[in-house]
Design a protein around this motif. Structure first.
Motif, PDB file in Angstrom:
ATOM      1  N   ARG A  74      12.728   0.995  23.226  1.00  0.00           N
ATOM      2  CA  ARG A  74      11.740   1.933  22.134  1.00  0.00           C
ATOM      3  C   ARG A  74      10.973   1.586  20.723  1.00  0.00           C
ATOM      4  NH1 ARG A  74      16.819   4.934  22.348  1.00  0.00           N
ATOM      5  NH2 ARG A  74      18.141   3.683  21.504  1.00  0.00           N
ATOM      6  N   ILE A 102       8.307   0.908  22.167  1.00  0.00           N
ATOM      7  CA  ILE A 102       6.965   1.923  22.290  1.00  0.00           C
ATOM      8  C   ILE A 102       6.635   1.971  21.262  1.00  0.00           C
ATOM      9  CG2 ILE A 102       6.712   4.391  22.397  1.00  0.00           C
ATOM     10  CD1 ILE A 102       9.240   3.682  25.100  1.00  0.00           C
ATOM     11  N   ALA A 103       7.274   2.431  20.752  1.00  0.00           N
ATOM     12  CA  ALA A 103       7.057   2.353  19.108  1.00  0.00           C
ATOM     13  C   ALA A 103       6.085   1.473  17.794  1.00  0.00           C
ATOM     14  CB  ALA A 103       8.170   2.132  17.407  1.00  0.00           C
ATOM     15  N   ASN A 109       4.001  -0.657  20.318  1.00  0.00           N
ATOM     16  CA  ASN A 109       2.747  -0.261  20.773  1.00  0.00           C
ATOM     17  C   ASN A 109       1.371   0.837  19.979  1.00  0.00           C
ATOM     18  OD1 ASN A 109       0.849  -0.878  23.045  1.00  0.00           O
ATOM     19  ND2 ASN A 109       2.057   0.311  24.258  1.00  0.00           N
ATOM     20  N   ALA A 110       2.727   1.586  19.829  1.00  0.00           N
ATOM     21  CA  ALA A 110       1.722   3.489  19.254  1.00  0.00           C
ATOM     22  C   ALA A 110       1.452   2.939  17.938  1.00  0.00           C
ATOM     23  CB  ALA A 110       2.685   4.035  19.050  1.00  0.00           C
ATOM     24  N   VAL A 111       1.924   1.801  17.174  1.00  0.00           N
ATOM     25  CA  VAL A 111       1.604   0.918  15.658  1.00  0.00           C
ATOM     26  C   VAL A 111      -0.206   0.328  16.230  1.00  0.00           C
ATOM     27  CG1 VAL A 111       1.123  -0.286  13.911  1.00  0.00           C
ATOM     28  CG2 VAL A 111       3.371   0.955  14.592  1.00  0.00           C
ATOM     29  N   GLY A 166      -2.781   2.682  17.488  1.00  0.00           N
ATOM     30  CA  GLY A 166      -3.325   3.994  16.561  1.00  0.00           C
ATOM     31  C   GLY A 166      -4.227   3.986  16.151  1.00  0.00           C
ATOM     32  N   LEU A 167      -3.876   1.353  15.467  1.00  0.00           N
ATOM     33  CA  LEU A 167      -4.934   0.901  14.530  1.00  0.00           C
ATOM     34  C   LEU A 167      -5.968   0.856  15.340  1.00  0.00           C
ATOM     35  CD1 LEU A 167      -2.129  -0.615  12.365  1.00  0.00           C
ATOM     36  CD2 LEU A 167      -3.671   0.906  11.861  1.00  0.00           C
ATOM     37  N   ILE A 177      -2.165  -4.144   7.021  1.00  0.00           N
ATOM     38  CA  ILE A 177      -1.514  -3.154   7.838  1.00  0.00           C
ATOM     39  C   ILE A 177      -0.557  -2.884   9.332  1.00  0.00           C
ATOM     40  CG2 ILE A 177      -1.314  -1.109   8.218  1.00  0.00           C
ATOM     41  CD1 ILE A 177      -4.161  -0.522   6.631  1.00  0.00           C
ATOM     42  N   ALA A 204       3.641  -3.344   9.710  1.00  0.00           N
ATOM     43  CA  ALA A 204       4.246  -1.888   9.728  1.00  0.00           C
ATOM     44  C   ALA A 204       5.041  -2.919  10.980  1.00  0.00           C
ATOM     45  CB  ALA A 204       2.954  -1.172  10.100  1.00  0.00           C
ATOM     46  N   ALA A 208       7.996  -4.252   9.760  1.00  0.00           N
ATOM     47  CA  ALA A 208       8.795  -3.315   8.798  1.00  0.00           C
ATOM     48  C   ALA A 208       9.505  -2.287  10.635  1.00  0.00           C
ATOM     49  CB  ALA A 208       7.950  -2.071   8.497  1.00  0.00           C
ATOM     50  N   ILE A 209       8.737  -1.874  11.528  1.00  0.00           N
ATOM     51  CA  ILE A 209      10.008  -1.460  12.467  1.00  0.00           C
ATOM     52  C   ILE A 209      10.664  -2.292  12.724  1.00  0.00           C
ATOM     53  CG2 ILE A 209       9.241  -0.723  15.113  1.00  0.00           C
ATOM     54  CD1 ILE A 209       6.929   0.279  14.323  1.00  0.00           C
TER      55      ILE A 209
END
Lengths: 213, 213
Positions: free
Chosen positions: B163, B166-167, B169-171, B174-175, B194, B198, B201-202
């Motif tokens: 998880r 995935i998170a 990777n999404a950041v 997205g960027l 950023i 980010a 933080a995750i």
DNA sequence: GGCTCAATTATACGCTTGCATAATTACAAC
DNA sequence: GTTGTAATTATGCAAGCGTATAATTGAGCC
């Protein structure tokens, strides 16, 4: 045996334009931009191809309007149901969930977006629509973030708020993209949980709890 | 005045195939899939169109190979320079930075990706390449994340690691997407900061510090 | 220097595309 | 019911597309 001319009903300009736009979106979503030919669009809208020219002076004009409609619909779908909560934290959680859940997350929707991107890069008006859609969404997200943080007794400055919104937006967009482009790679509610955890971690807020209520 | 036949040099199959693939990528990046016609590709590669058929039995085959080359190049560019550090935390930070920095973040690269997406959705072989590229990247990212967390004395279980990957990777995705599709919306090093914040933080790790060294 | 053969060019075919224009027809106004 | 007109269909055209195939030619080999 005269060549029977096709019967037709006269319809208002609005309804015909809308039907053509919808047919265009359907086709691009299903078969990519390649499949959205003037003839295919006309057939899908149950109309002959000449009519397209009657309502749109060029095919690009139709594609442009279809893009506008798609992007507006996407934002609308995402924000639907977000306003009905009292706490900003709850609204934020609802927005995050909606962003990574069908119908927003959807292979056709992502395909549509990708199909348009190259048009966007070459047409100034479409570029403007693209930029505005992005900024609109991010601004609304930023306001929600600020409200949720203030609710928790924290007050980010403008720069922080901007950066947080960009980061959260990236998480959402990334998951949207991957969920749409590779649906079989994720479990049913997996994206929802990941999105809430990740955005929560970035903002240091408990979104998962807020999403339950 | 006989119609002078064009002079040419014979080249190896590898070099010609590569040149054709490169020309294809150039054109798709510049003008979208629409602009990448057989004739345009041949001209860009300084060759006549018949030769394309000599090396690729169909245009789709060429497009497929171009897609493969692009995706491989993207992963390679992203991971270049990541291995040269000792600490896993530093390697992770380097990967994050590389993911949101040119040449990885680039309008043409994103346009290329988008241009291919609709082909990917319709061709089984391209879909396989797509899925594998995505999973490869995410797996490498996950291993790096696990190493960095263990370095910090924490040991995530398999589900958590998945998880988190995935998170993150999404950041990154997205960027990457936003930076490429809307370059003028961000300051020069804004995405880097950023992304580090980010992802940090995750994972609850200080990536910004690690990136400096 | 001529032979051989793959690499390359040249040409053309059939289809589809977007766009234009002329011929029809539904429907409202009177 | 007639008439007017905008909505709709029908037809055609020129350009561009991917693909097929035949004609040339560069380059290594004997």
């Amino acid at each position: 045996m005269t060549g029977e001319r096709r019967k037709f009903r006269r319809e208002g300009a609005d309804s015909r334009r809308q039907a053509l736009v919808l047919a265009t979106l359907d086709l691009i979503a299903e078969q990519g931009v390649r499949g959205a030919t003037v003839r295919a669009i006309a057939e899908r809208a149950d109309v002959t191809q000449g009519l397209i020219r009657h309502y749109f002076s060029t095919k690009d004009e139709l594609v442009q309007e279809a893009y506008l409609a798609h992007m507006a619909g996407l934002t609308e779908q995402t924000f639907a149901g977000v306003v009905e909560r009292e706490a900003a934290l709850g609204r934020l959680a609802a927005l995050v969930v909606a962003s990574v859940t069908p119908p927003v997350v959807d292979a056709a929707s992502v395909g549509l977006w990708a199909g348009f991107l190259n048009h966007v890069r070459q047409d100034a008006r479409m570029r403007a629509v693209h930029a505005q859609t992005y900024h609109d969404f991010r601004d609304r997200l930023e306001r929600l973030i600020v409200a949720a943080l203030e609710e928790a007794g924290r007050a980010p400055d403008a720069g922080q708020a901007r950066r947080l919104a960009i980061a959260c937006n990236a998480v959402i967009d990334g998951l949207w993209l991957e969920g749409g482009a590779l649906p079989e790679a994720f479990g049913p509610d997996e994206l929802t949980g990941i999105a809430l955890t990740a955005v929560g971690a970035i903002l240091q807020l408990d979104l998962e709890e807020a999403a339950k209520t």
